[in-house]
Design a protein around this motif. Structure first.
Motif, mmCIF file in Angstrom:
data_model
loop_
_atom_site.group_PDB
_atom_site.id
_atom_site.type_symbol
_atom_site.label_atom_id
_atom_site.label_comp_id
_atom_site.label_asym_id
_atom_site.label_seq_id
_atom_site.Cartn_x
_atom_site.Cartn_y
_atom_site.Cartn_z
ATOM 1 N N VAL A 30 1.063 -1.078 0.072
ATOM 2 C CA VAL A 30 0.257 0.076 0.007
ATOM 3 C C VAL A 30 0.647 1.061 -0.180
ATOM 4 N N LEU A 31 2.201 1.113 0.870
ATOM 5 C CA LEU A 31 2.787 2.342 0.875
ATOM 6 C C LEU A 31 3.152 2.538 -0.680
ATOM 7 N N ALA A 32 3.902 1.513 -1.395
ATOM 8 C CA ALA A 32 4.145 1.474 -2.567
ATOM 9 C C ALA A 32 3.420 2.417 -3.581
ATOM 10 N N VAL A 33 2.267 1.996 -3.523
ATOM 11 C CA VAL A 33 0.969 2.620 -3.891
ATOM 12 C C VAL A 33 0.501 4.001 -4.035
ATOM 13 N N VAL A 34 0.395 4.432 -2.718
ATOM 14 C CA VAL A 34 0.855 5.707 -2.154
ATOM 15 C C VAL A 34 1.916 6.844 -2.834
ATOM 16 N N ILE A 35 3.306 6.230 -2.487
ATOM 17 C CA ILE A 35 3.484 7.306 -2.866
ATOM 18 C C ILE A 35 3.971 7.282 -4.794
ATOM 19 N N ALA A 36 3.746 6.258 -5.359
ATOM 20 C CA ALA A 36 3.524 5.595 -6.642
ATOM 21 C C ALA A 36 2.456 7.047 -7.077
ATOM 22 N N ALA A 37 1.144 6.659 -5.975
ATOM 23 C CA ALA A 37 -0.149 7.640 -6.720
ATOM 24 C C ALA A 37 0.395 9.301 -6.686
ATOM 25 N N THR A 38 1.150 9.199 -5.457
ATOM 26 C CA THR A 38 1.776 10.716 -5.328
ATOM 27 C C THR A 38 2.365 11.191 -6.328
ATOM 28 N N ILE A 39 3.328 10.666 -6.676
ATOM 29 C CA ILE A 39 4.061 11.418 -8.395
ATOM 30 C C ILE A 39 2.825 11.251 -9.406
ATOM 31 N N ALA A 40 1.857 10.636 -9.295
ATOM 32 C CA ALA A 40 1.000 10.851 -10.613
ATOM 33 C C ALA A 40 0.423 12.302 -10.239
ATOM 34 N N PHE A 41 -0.400 12.897 -8.794
ATOM 35 C CA PHE A 41 -1.038 13.836 -8.578
ATOM 36 C C PHE A 41 -0.614 15.015 -9.339
ATOM 37 N N PHE A 42 1.127 14.976 -9.076
ATOM 38 C CA PHE A 42 1.751 16.005 -9.666
ATOM 39 C C PHE A 42 1.630 16.021 -10.824
ATOM 40 N N LEU A 43 0.988 14.922 -11.728
ATOM 41 C CA LEU A 43 1.825 14.711 -13.263
ATOM 42 C C LEU A 43 0.411 15.019 -13.872
ATOM 43 N N LYS A 44 -0.513 16.039 -13.248
ATOM 44 C CA LYS A 44 -1.562 15.819 -13.541
ATOM 45 C C LYS A 44 -1.824 16.588 -15.262
ATOM 46 N N SER A 45 -1.288 17.092 -15.730
ATOM 47 C CA SER A 45 -1.377 17.781 -17.164
ATOM 48 C C SER A 45 -1.154 16.429 -18.331
ATOM 49 N N PHE A 46 -0.021 15.494 -17.692
ATOM 50 C CA PHE A 46 0.280 14.653 -18.212
ATOM 51 C C PHE A 46 -0.479 13.350 -18.345
ATOM 52 N N ILE A 47 -0.862 13.528 -17.559
ATOM 53 C CA ILE A 47 -1.841 11.919 -17.198
ATOM 54 C C ILE A 47 -3.100 12.206 -17.475
ATOM 55 N N PHE A 48 -3.786 13.810 -17.303
ATOM 56 C CA PHE A 48 -5.210 14.013 -17.945
ATOM 57 C C PHE A 48 -5.300 14.142 -19.619
ATOM 58 N N ASP A 49 -4.717 15.276 -19.503
ATOM 59 C CA ASP A 49 -4.375 16.376 -21.091
ATOM 60 C C ASP A 49 -3.835 15.486 -22.481
#
Length: 275
Positions: A30-49
């Protein structure tokens, strides 16, 4: 290994000790998922657009390839177009933030999947024989590769086919297609994760054969039923044309045949061990 050939376990490990061990494996996963999710959170433009909204654009790579494929076979699959006749909107106050959070968690799960499998393997490996651990050393690699291939297949094939069909479908010209953000992202998220898990079929068959719940004879006997189910599934999630249905059905059928081969090998090995 002990003298009677049984796998070694840590001395004094009770049922509660095993639960405690499982708890720490889950915490690390779960900690690994949280860390990866945090990184993904700050890549909003790339992930969504780029990633999420990519299949909603007419110039998406998959539509260009499917357009060429449809032209090659001389059928009209509806893949040659410039833009979709729908809009994506958020109708709730916290809709966009909620979508951002859940999308980040999903991305975190996908990114951290190899580590999740690593923690799972560390938990089950001590209960295996030394020979079994030797033959299954590539478990994490194979499982991760199959999952990522499934995710890619879901994103570049199943998702575009679904969006192309549902985005253009109308019961009347009076009704406008204005999709909610959560519905659109839910479709992409569910399709991608489901495809990744479906591609784990050979791994699932491997374990089911080892514990005796599945045999090669069972898989071969019910092959025709599996074929019907796959064809029905591909017909439901794709537009009503034969090209799209074949594109979705063929990889799943190949996975089923690979699962039969794996089941045969494991079943034969188990018989040799018992004899």
């Amino acid at each position: 290994m002990n003298q009677i050939g049984q796998p070694e376990e840590e001395p004094g490990m009770s049922f509660l000790d095993h639960l405690e061990e499982l708890r720490w494996h889950l915490i690390r996963a779960v900690l690994a998922v949280v860390i990866a999710a945090t990184i993904a959170f700050f890549l909003k433009s790339f992930i969504f657009d780029v990633i999420l909204f990519g299949p909603s654009k007419g110039n998406f790579w998959s539509y260009n390839m499917l357009c060429r494929l449809s032209n090659f076979f001389g059928v009209d699959g509806g893949f040659c177009f410039e833009e979709f006749p729908f809009t994506i909107q958020s109708r709730t106050m916290g809709g966009q933030f909620s979508a951002h959070i859940w999308t980040s968690i999903t991305a975190g799960f996908i990114i951290a999947f190899p580590f999740i499998m690593y923690e799972f393997w560390k938990f089950v490996a001590p209960a295996m024989h030394e020979s079994e651990r030797k033959h299954a050393k590539g478990f994490i690699f194979v499982t991760s590769i199959l999952f990522f291939i499934g995710v890619i297949f879901g994103y570049y094939v199943v998702t575009p086919l679904s969006i192309n069909f549902l985005g253009k479908y109308k019961v009347s010209e009076i009704v406008l297609n204005e999709f909610d953000l959560s519905d659109y992202i839910g479709l992409v998220r569910t399709t991608v994760i489901a495809s990744g898990l479906i591609f784990e079929l050979p791994i699932l068959i491997y374990f089911l054969t080892k514990i005796g719940l599945v045999t090669p004879k069972f898989l071969i006997t019910y092959r025709k039923y599996a074929l019907v189910i796959v064809l029905i599934l591909s017909a439901v999630i794709t537009p009503p044309d034969i090209v799209s249905q074949i594109i979705v059905a063929v990889p799943i059928l190949i996975l089923y045949e690979v699962s039969i081969i794996i089941s045969k090998l494991i079943f034969k090995r188990e018989i040799e061990i018992k004899s």
